[in-house]
Design an enzyme around this catalytic site. Structure first.
Site, PDB file in Angstrom:
ATOM      1  N   THR A  48     -10.188  -1.688  10.580  1.00 27.69           N
ATOM      2  CA  THR A  48     -10.070  -2.738  11.127  1.00 27.69           C
ATOM      3  C   THR A  48      -8.239  -2.087  12.262  1.00 27.69           C
ATOM      4  O   THR A  48      -7.826  -3.090  12.387  1.00 27.69           O
ATOM      5  CB  THR A  48      -8.900  -3.693   9.703  1.00 27.69           C
ATOM      6  OG1 THR A  48     -10.473  -4.024   9.341  1.00 27.69           O
ATOM      7  CG2 THR A  48      -8.344  -5.288  10.330  1.00 27.69           C
ATOM      8  N   TYR A 135     -14.408   6.960   0.894  1.00 28.74           N
ATOM      9  CA  TYR A 135     -14.783   5.117   1.497  1.00 28.74           C
ATOM     10  C   TYR A 135     -16.346   5.930   1.690  1.00 28.74           C
ATOM     11  O   TYR A 135     -16.666   6.951   2.904  1.00 28.74           O
ATOM     12  CB  TYR A 135     -13.930   5.123   2.285  1.00 28.74           C
ATOM     13  CG  TYR A 135     -14.273   3.866   2.435  1.00 28.74           C
ATOM     14  CD1 TYR A 135     -14.726   2.942   2.064  1.00 28.74           C
ATOM     15  CD2 TYR A 135     -13.513   3.580   4.415  1.00 28.74           C
ATOM     16  CE1 TYR A 135     -15.205   1.998   3.519  1.00 28.74           C
ATOM     17  CE2 TYR A 135     -14.053   2.797   4.890  1.00 28.74           C
ATOM     18  CZ  TYR A 135     -14.484   1.416   4.211  1.00 28.74           C
ATOM     19  OH  TYR A 135     -14.830   0.602   5.188  1.00 28.74           O
ATOM     20  N   LYS A 163     -14.105   3.868  -2.587  1.00 35.73           N
ATOM     21  CA  LYS A 163     -14.217   2.061  -2.243  1.00 35.73           C
ATOM     22  C   LYS A 163     -16.102   1.997  -1.435  1.00 35.73           C
ATOM     23  O   LYS A 163     -16.367   2.484  -0.689  1.00 35.73           O
ATOM     24  CB  LYS A 163     -13.485   2.585  -0.905  1.00 35.73           C
ATOM     25  CG  LYS A 163     -13.611   0.505  -0.430  1.00 35.73           C
ATOM     26  CD  LYS A 163     -12.549   1.039   1.056  1.00 35.73           C
ATOM     27  CE  LYS A 163     -12.500   0.120   2.260  1.00 35.73           C
ATOM     28  NZ  LYS A 163     -11.856   0.373   3.360  1.00 35.73           N
TER      29      LYS A 163
END
Length: 293
Positions: A48, A135, A163
């Protein structure tokens, strides 16, 4: 009580641009929006935050700004890059800035093998003095961790969280089974905002949230409710999830930030664009309902 980097809501703000340069004023205003709301942690320069489009110098500057403006809120920053040297430089920059943790997805032009991915995490964790969030971001990286690899990586020194963005329907069973394979103290994190409240209700520890980077109070309320076993909010936000599915969360959240005036248009690095046309008008109408206020 000190906040825990890997518990509750970790909000991921945009890195707003103005004329294709970092808009530091807009970025610090976004940080203030998050810290004022009381998010549990900040996740800067994630997907993001457009980390892959920024230079090392830009990423170091954003990291320093985040730490300087976070107050007592822990800051995690992505150190993902194609080359090992760049990852290690970014890790050093982040640690010097005073972050509480770093995050690494296996970014690669050539999809790595399971062994190559393990060697990457093994090498990087050896250079860290702060916890690492591992991640798995299959849509972006094209790489899927095997169960064996996820277990091996989670056992490396300094790994604080994993994650995940691919979860089965039985989230509670999945979380319980996964914990039997992971070391005690490694937090279970989830991304993908639509599924995250249900994952928290099912026993996950932390929601790594795109939506929380712009609407922290709503997402904090959803987080608190979900951790009490009530994943409320999913149905009410169905129009938003539909836009996320159609365009990706980044383009939708960037459009929302532009509509709200908290980021100048275009807020994203070229050639990326926030959503437009009829879907942007639908987003404006949804924002006008006040459900995200």
């Amino acid at each position: 009580m000190p906040k825990n980097l890997f518990q509750g809501l970790c909000a991921f703000p945009l890195t707003p641009l103005r004329d294709q340069h970092i808009d530091e004023t807009a970025f610090t205003a976004l940080l203030a929006r998050l810290t004022d709301a009381g998010v549990d942690a900040l996740g800067v320069l994630g997907s993001t935050g457009s980390y892959a489009y920024l230079t090392r110098e830009e990423r170091a500057r954003i990291t320093r700004l985040a730490v300087e403006n976070a107050g007592d809120t822990p800051v995690m920053v992505s150190i993902g890059a194609l080359r090992l040297d760049d990852i290690l430089y970014l890790a050093d920059d982040a640690q010097r800035a005073g972050v509480s943790g770093v995050m690494l997805a296996p970014v690669s032009y050539q999809t790595p093998t399971q062994d190559e991915a393990f060697r990457l995490y093994e090498r990087v964790t050896a250079a860290l003095s702060v916890p690492l969030c591992v991640y798995e971001n299959v849509p972006t990286t094209g790489f899927t961790f095997s169960d064996e690899l996820l277990t091996q990586v989670a056992r490396l020194p300094g790994v604080g969280s994993i994650k995940l963005n691919r979860l089965p329907a039985d989230k509670a069973g999945f979380a319980a089974e996964l914990r039997t394979r992971l070391p005690a103290g490694v937090a279970l994190g989830v991304s993908g905002d639509r599924q995250s409240p249900a994952a928290l209700a099912a026993g996950f520890d932390v929601w790594f949230s795109v939506l929380g980077g712009l609407f922290p109070r709503v997402c904090l309320a959803m987080t608190r409710a979900a951790r009490r076993g009530d994943p409320r909010g999913e149905e009410a936000l169905a129009p938003l999830w539909a836009l996320f599915d159609a365009h990706g969360s980044l383009r939708v959240v960037a459009a929302a930030a532009e509509i709200m005036g908290v980021a100048a248009a275009p807020a994203l690095p070229f050639p990326l664009q926030a959503i437009g046309g009829e879907d942007r008008r639908a987003l404006e109408a949804f924002l006008a309902t006040g459900l995200l206020s």
